[in-house]
Design an enzyme around this catalytic site. Structure first.
Site, short mmCIF file in Angstrom:
data_model
loop_
_atom_site.label_atom_id
_atom_site.label_comp_id
_atom_site.label_asym_id
_atom_site.label_seq_id
_atom_site.Cartn_x
_atom_site.Cartn_y
_atom_site.Cartn_z
N ASP A 12 38.34 46.29 34.49
CA ASP A 12 39.52 45.83 35.29
C ASP A 12 40.50 45.39 34.52
O ASP A 12 40.39 45.06 33.22
CB ASP A 12 39.24 44.53 36.23
CG ASP A 12 40.22 44.21 37.07
OD1 ASP A 12 40.96 45.23 37.66
OD2 ASP A 12 40.58 43.17 37.36
N SER A 13 41.83 45.38 34.93
CA SER A 13 42.94 45.11 34.27
C SER A 13 42.89 43.56 33.81
O SER A 13 43.59 43.01 32.81
CB SER A 13 44.22 45.14 34.98
OG SER A 13 44.29 44.67 36.05
N CYS A 75 39.38 48.32 39.05
CA CYS A 75 40.97 47.99 39.34
C CYS A 75 41.66 49.20 40.18
O CYS A 75 41.53 50.24 39.96
CB CYS A 75 41.74 48.01 37.96
SG CYS A 75 43.50 47.90 38.00
N GLU A 154 45.90 34.28 40.20
CA GLU A 154 45.71 34.00 38.85
C GLU A 154 45.95 32.36 38.55
O GLU A 154 45.29 31.78 37.53
CB GLU A 154 46.47 34.86 37.73
CG GLU A 154 46.31 36.49 37.86
CD GLU A 154 44.90 36.58 36.84
OE1 GLU A 154 45.02 35.86 35.77
OE2 GLU A 154 44.49 37.87 37.11
N CYS A 186 43.07 45.63 46.22
CA CYS A 186 43.36 45.00 44.99
C CYS A 186 42.22 43.77 44.59
O CYS A 186 41.90 43.19 45.61
CB CYS A 186 44.73 44.18 45.04
SG CYS A 186 44.99 43.17 43.70
N HIS A 188 42.25 41.29 43.32
CA HIS A 188 42.17 39.71 43.58
C HIS A 188 42.31 39.41 44.89
O HIS A 188 42.14 38.15 45.20
CB HIS A 188 43.73 39.47 42.78
CG HIS A 188 43.66 39.41 41.29
ND1 HIS A 188 43.37 40.62 40.58
CD2 HIS A 188 43.93 38.48 40.53
CE1 HIS A 188 43.57 40.21 39.40
NE2 HIS A 188 43.98 39.26 39.19
#
Ligand code: DGL
Length: 275
Positions: A12-13, A75, A154, A186, A188
Protein backbone atom coordinates in the site's frame (compact mmCIF):
# COMPACT_ATOMS: atom_id res chain seq x y z
CA UNK A 1 11.97 -21.58 -0.95
CA UNK A 2 9.09 -23.79 -1.96
CA UNK A 3 5.95 -21.87 -2.84
CA UNK A 4 3.87 -23.07 0.14
CA UNK A 5 6.14 -21.45 2.68
CA UNK A 6 6.76 -18.30 0.68
CA UNK A 7 5.07 -15.20 2.09
CA UNK A 8 2.15 -13.29 0.57
CA UNK A 9 3.25 -9.74 -0.29
CA UNK A 10 0.87 -6.88 0.41
CA UNK A 11 1.54 -3.36 -0.82
CA UNK A 12 0.00 0.00 0.00
CA UNK A 13 1.05 3.62 -0.36
CA UNK A 14 0.96 3.86 3.44
CA UNK A 15 -0.73 2.15 6.32
CA UNK A 16 -4.31 1.90 5.05
CA UNK A 17 -3.55 -1.43 3.38
CA UNK A 18 -3.41 -2.96 6.83
CA UNK A 19 -7.21 -3.23 6.60
CA UNK A 20 -6.57 -5.76 3.82
CA UNK A 21 -3.86 -7.51 5.85
CA UNK A 22 -6.37 -7.91 8.66
CA UNK A 23 -8.85 -9.68 6.37
CA UNK A 24 -6.17 -11.87 4.77
CA UNK A 25 -5.01 -12.93 8.25
CA UNK A 26 -8.61 -13.74 9.18
CA UNK A 27 -9.14 -15.95 6.14
CA UNK A 28 -5.62 -17.38 5.84
CA UNK A 29 -4.28 -17.44 9.41
CA UNK A 30 -1.34 -19.74 8.62
CA UNK A 31 0.22 -17.53 5.98
CA UNK A 32 3.43 -15.54 6.32
CA UNK A 33 2.87 -11.92 5.28
CA UNK A 34 5.30 -9.29 4.08
CA UNK A 35 3.83 -5.79 3.93
CA UNK A 36 5.34 -2.73 2.36
CA UNK A 37 3.94 0.74 2.97
CA UNK A 38 5.47 3.57 0.97
CA UNK A 39 5.04 5.98 3.88
CA UNK A 40 7.70 8.39 2.60
CA UNK A 41 5.68 9.10 -0.55
CA UNK A 42 2.07 8.75 0.63
CA UNK A 43 -0.39 10.04 -0.57
CA UNK A 44 -0.55 8.53 -4.04
CA UNK A 45 -4.15 9.69 -4.47
CA UNK A 46 -3.30 13.08 -5.98
CA UNK A 47 -0.40 11.89 -8.19
CA UNK A 48 -0.35 11.09 -11.91
CA UNK A 49 -0.92 7.49 -13.07
CA UNK A 50 2.66 7.33 -14.41
CA UNK A 51 4.11 8.23 -11.01
CA UNK A 52 1.78 5.85 -9.19
CA UNK A 53 2.79 2.99 -11.53
CA UNK A 54 6.50 3.78 -11.10
CA UNK A 55 6.28 3.90 -7.29
CA UNK A 56 4.15 0.77 -7.16
CA UNK A 57 6.51 -1.18 -9.41
CA UNK A 58 9.43 -0.27 -7.15
CA UNK A 59 7.60 -1.52 -4.10
CA UNK A 60 6.47 -4.75 -5.80
CA UNK A 61 10.13 -5.31 -6.74
CA UNK A 62 11.03 -5.14 -3.04
CA UNK A 63 8.42 -7.84 -2.37
CA UNK A 64 9.79 -9.91 -5.26
CA UNK A 65 13.24 -9.82 -3.66
CA UNK A 66 11.59 -11.32 -0.58
CA UNK A 67 10.46 -14.28 -2.72
CA UNK A 68 6.75 -13.71 -2.26
CA UNK A 69 4.36 -16.20 -3.87
CA UNK A 70 1.86 -13.51 -4.85
CA UNK A 71 1.22 -9.81 -4.33
CA UNK A 72 -1.88 -7.90 -3.31
CA UNK A 73 -2.01 -4.27 -4.38
CA UNK A 74 -4.11 -3.11 -1.44
CA UNK A 75 -3.98 0.52 -2.56
CA UNK A 76 -7.10 1.53 -4.51
CA UNK A 77 -5.24 4.32 -6.26
CA UNK A 78 -2.51 1.95 -7.47
CA UNK A 79 -5.14 -0.66 -8.41
CA UNK A 80 -6.86 2.04 -10.51
CA UNK A 81 -3.74 3.29 -12.28
CA UNK A 82 -3.06 0.66 -14.92
CA UNK A 83 -2.59 -2.41 -12.75
CA UNK A 84 -2.25 -4.55 -15.93
CA UNK A 85 1.10 -2.85 -16.60
CA UNK A 86 2.29 -3.95 -13.19
CA UNK A 87 0.89 -7.48 -13.54
CA UNK A 88 2.72 -7.91 -16.86
CA UNK A 89 6.11 -7.32 -15.24
CA UNK A 90 5.96 -10.16 -12.71
CA UNK A 91 5.68 -13.91 -13.00
CA UNK A 92 3.64 -14.37 -9.80
CA UNK A 93 -0.04 -13.45 -9.39
CA UNK A 94 -0.66 -9.75 -8.69
CA UNK A 95 -4.19 -8.83 -7.61
CA UNK A 96 -5.76 -5.43 -7.03
CA UNK A 97 -8.72 -4.36 -4.91
CA UNK A 98 -11.02 -2.71 -7.46
CA UNK A 99 -12.60 -5.81 -9.00
CA UNK A 100 -13.28 -7.41 -5.59
CA UNK A 101 -14.76 -4.10 -4.36
CA UNK A 102 -16.96 -3.86 -7.44
CA UNK A 103 -18.15 -7.41 -6.85
CA UNK A 104 -19.07 -6.54 -3.26
CA UNK A 105 -21.11 -3.56 -4.56
CA UNK A 106 -22.82 -5.68 -7.22
CA UNK A 107 -23.82 -8.24 -4.58
CA UNK A 108 -25.04 -5.55 -2.19
CA UNK A 109 -27.21 -3.26 -4.35
CA UNK A 110 -30.90 -4.06 -4.67
CA UNK A 111 -31.92 -0.75 -6.25
CA UNK A 112 -29.04 -0.91 -8.79
CA UNK A 113 -27.84 2.48 -7.55
CA UNK A 114 -24.31 2.64 -6.20
CA UNK A 115 -22.11 5.45 -4.92
CA UNK A 116 -18.32 5.24 -5.00
CA UNK A 117 -15.90 7.35 -2.99
CA UNK A 118 -12.12 7.36 -3.29
CA UNK A 119 -9.07 9.49 -3.89
CA UNK A 120 -8.95 11.96 -6.78
CA UNK A 121 -6.93 9.56 -8.92
CA UNK A 122 -9.21 6.58 -8.25
CA UNK A 123 -12.35 8.57 -9.09
CA UNK A 124 -10.77 10.20 -12.17
CA UNK A 125 -9.75 6.78 -13.48
CA UNK A 126 -13.39 5.56 -13.50
CA UNK A 127 -12.07 2.13 -12.48
CA UNK A 128 -14.89 1.25 -10.08
CA UNK A 129 -17.59 2.43 -12.44
CA UNK A 130 -16.16 0.26 -15.25
CA UNK A 131 -15.77 -2.77 -12.99
CA UNK A 132 -19.32 -2.44 -11.60
CA UNK A 133 -20.86 -1.92 -15.03
CA UNK A 134 -18.93 -4.93 -16.36
CA UNK A 135 -20.88 -7.00 -13.82
CA UNK A 136 -24.22 -5.34 -14.61
CA UNK A 137 -24.46 -2.45 -17.10
CA UNK A 138 -27.84 -1.43 -15.63
CA UNK A 139 -26.33 -0.40 -12.31
CA UNK A 140 -26.18 3.37 -12.03
CA UNK A 141 -22.96 4.61 -10.46
CA UNK A 142 -22.19 8.02 -8.97
CA UNK A 143 -18.67 8.83 -7.83
CA UNK A 144 -17.13 11.44 -5.58
CA UNK A 145 -13.50 12.12 -4.71
CA UNK A 146 -13.01 12.79 -0.99
CA UNK A 147 -9.36 13.91 -0.79
CA UNK A 148 -9.56 15.14 2.80
CA UNK A 149 -10.50 11.75 4.21
CA UNK A 150 -6.96 10.32 3.98
CA UNK A 151 -5.28 13.10 6.01
CA UNK A 152 -8.11 12.95 8.58
CA UNK A 153 -7.50 9.22 9.06
CA UNK A 154 -3.71 9.63 9.08
CA UNK A 155 -4.25 12.15 11.87
CA UNK A 156 -6.37 9.65 13.79
CA UNK A 157 -9.46 11.93 13.50
CA UNK A 158 -11.97 9.15 12.99
CA UNK A 159 -14.89 10.89 14.62
CA UNK A 160 -14.99 14.52 15.67
CA UNK A 161 -16.92 17.65 14.63
CA UNK A 162 -14.61 18.54 11.77
CA UNK A 163 -14.58 15.01 10.37
CA UNK A 164 -18.39 14.87 10.53
CA UNK A 165 -18.78 18.20 8.73
CA UNK A 166 -16.40 17.17 5.99
CA UNK A 167 -18.18 13.85 5.52
CA UNK A 168 -21.52 15.67 5.19
CA UNK A 169 -20.15 18.10 2.59
CA UNK A 170 -18.65 15.32 0.48
CA UNK A 171 -21.55 12.88 0.70
CA UNK A 172 -24.66 15.09 0.54
CA UNK A 173 -24.87 14.94 -3.27
CA UNK A 174 -24.49 11.13 -3.40
CA UNK A 175 -27.08 10.71 -0.65
CA UNK A 176 -29.57 12.63 -2.80
CA UNK A 177 -29.24 10.09 -5.64
CA UNK A 178 -31.15 7.31 -3.90
CA UNK A 179 -28.16 4.96 -3.66
CA UNK A 180 -28.46 1.89 -1.44
CA UNK A 181 -24.76 0.97 -1.52
CA UNK A 182 -21.67 3.08 -1.00
CA UNK A 183 -18.26 1.70 -1.95
CA UNK A 184 -15.45 2.83 0.33
CA UNK A 185 -12.94 2.84 -2.53
CA UNK A 186 -9.88 3.72 -0.50
CA UNK A 187 -7.83 1.80 2.02
CA UNK A 188 -8.32 4.46 4.69
CA UNK A 189 -12.08 4.83 4.57
CA UNK A 190 -12.98 1.69 6.56
CA UNK A 191 -11.55 3.58 9.55
CA UNK A 192 -14.29 6.18 9.08
CA UNK A 193 -16.95 3.52 8.59
CA UNK A 194 -18.85 4.05 11.85
CA UNK A 195 -18.91 7.82 11.43
CA UNK A 196 -19.99 7.60 7.78
CA UNK A 197 -22.64 5.05 8.69
CA UNK A 198 -24.01 7.33 11.36
CA UNK A 199 -24.31 10.15 8.81
CA UNK A 200 -25.70 8.27 5.78
CA UNK A 201 -28.10 6.13 7.85
CA UNK A 202 -29.10 2.48 7.71
CA UNK A 203 -30.61 2.53 4.21
CA UNK A 204 -27.17 2.78 2.62
CA UNK A 205 -24.88 -0.24 2.99
CA UNK A 206 -21.18 0.50 3.14
CA UNK A 207 -18.94 -1.95 1.32
CA UNK A 208 -15.18 -2.12 1.19
CA UNK A 209 -12.96 -4.35 -0.84
CA UNK A 210 -10.89 -5.84 1.98
CA UNK A 211 -13.06 -8.89 2.62
CA UNK A 212 -13.69 -9.73 -1.06
CA UNK A 213 -10.00 -9.21 -1.83
CA UNK A 214 -9.02 -11.63 0.93
CA UNK A 215 -11.37 -14.21 -0.62
CA UNK A 216 -9.69 -13.73 -4.00
CA UNK A 217 -6.29 -14.22 -2.34
CA UNK A 218 -7.52 -17.42 -0.72
CA UNK A 219 -8.83 -18.72 -4.08
CA UNK A 220 -5.53 -17.98 -5.82
CA UNK A 221 -3.44 -19.58 -3.08
CA UNK A 222 -5.63 -22.70 -3.20
CA UNK A 223 -5.85 -22.81 -6.98
CA UNK A 224 -2.05 -22.73 -7.30
CA UNK A 225 -1.69 -25.19 -4.38
CA UNK A 226 0.42 -22.66 -2.52
CA UNK A 227 -1.30 -22.87 0.88
CA UNK A 228 1.01 -22.93 3.87
CA UNK A 229 0.17 -25.94 6.01
CA UNK A 230 2.66 -25.54 8.84
CA UNK A 231 1.15 -25.05 12.25
CA UNK A 232 3.99 -23.04 13.77
CA UNK A 233 3.37 -19.33 14.25
CA UNK A 234 3.39 -17.51 10.91
CA UNK A 235 5.69 -14.52 10.51
CA UNK A 236 4.46 -11.03 9.69
CA UNK A 237 7.12 -8.63 8.52
CA UNK A 238 6.51 -4.94 7.77
CA UNK A 239 8.62 -2.59 5.67
CA UNK A 240 8.12 1.16 5.48
CA UNK A 241 9.98 3.86 3.57
CA UNK A 242 9.79 6.45 6.37
CA UNK A 243 10.16 6.37 10.16
CA UNK A 244 8.26 3.39 11.61
CA UNK A 245 6.96 5.02 14.85
CA UNK A 246 3.79 6.65 13.50
CA UNK A 247 3.10 3.61 11.32
CA UNK A 248 3.20 1.36 14.37
CA UNK A 249 1.06 3.70 16.46
CA UNK A 250 -1.78 4.05 13.95
CA UNK A 251 -1.11 0.71 12.26
CA UNK A 252 -1.96 -1.22 15.40
CA UNK A 253 -5.37 0.51 15.40
CA UNK A 254 -5.91 -0.40 11.73
CA UNK A 255 -4.74 -3.96 12.21
CA UNK A 256 -6.10 -4.48 15.71
CA UNK A 257 -2.95 -6.49 16.26
CA UNK A 258 0.60 -5.84 17.54
CA UNK A 259 3.17 -4.88 14.89
CA UNK A 260 6.39 -6.54 16.03
CA UNK A 261 8.78 -6.85 13.10
CA UNK A 262 9.11 -3.57 11.28
CA UNK A 263 12.03 -1.96 9.44
CA UNK A 264 12.62 1.13 7.39
CA UNK A 265 14.00 0.52 3.91
CA UNK A 266 15.51 2.78 1.27
CA UNK A 267 14.13 2.40 -2.23
CA UNK A 268 16.77 2.48 -4.95
CA UNK A 269 15.34 5.53 -6.71
CA UNK A 270 15.39 7.42 -3.42
CA UNK A 271 19.03 6.58 -2.72
CA UNK A 272 20.00 7.40 -6.28
CA UNK A 273 18.62 10.95 -6.21
CA UNK A 274 18.83 12.99 -9.43
CA UNK A 275 20.43 11.11 -12.29
N1 DGL B 1 -3.91 3.86 -0.34
C1 DGL B 1 -4.63 4.93 -1.02
C2 DGL B 1 -5.88 4.35 -1.68
O1 DGL B 1 -6.39 3.33 -1.28
C3 DGL B 1 -4.99 6.05 -0.08
C4 DGL B 1 -3.81 6.86 0.38
C5 DGL B 1 -3.10 7.56 -0.77
O2 DGL B 1 -3.65 8.52 -1.35
O3 DGL B 1 -2.00 7.15 -1.07
O4 DGL B 1 -6.37 4.92 -2.61
Amino acid sequence: MEKQNAPIGIFDSGLGGLTVVKEVLKQLPNENIIYIGDTARVPYGNKSPETVIRFTTECVNVLKEQNVKMVVIACNTASSSGIEQIQDQFDFPVVGVVKPGALAAYKSTKKQKVGVIGTERTIKSGSYERAIKALNPDIEVWSKACPLFVPLVEEGWFDNDITRRIIRVYLSELMGKGIDTLVLGCTHYPLLKNTIKDIVGNDIRLVDSAEETAMVVKDIVRHHQMERHKNDNPEHQFFVTDAPEKFVELGEIFLQHKIKHISKIELESEIGGIK
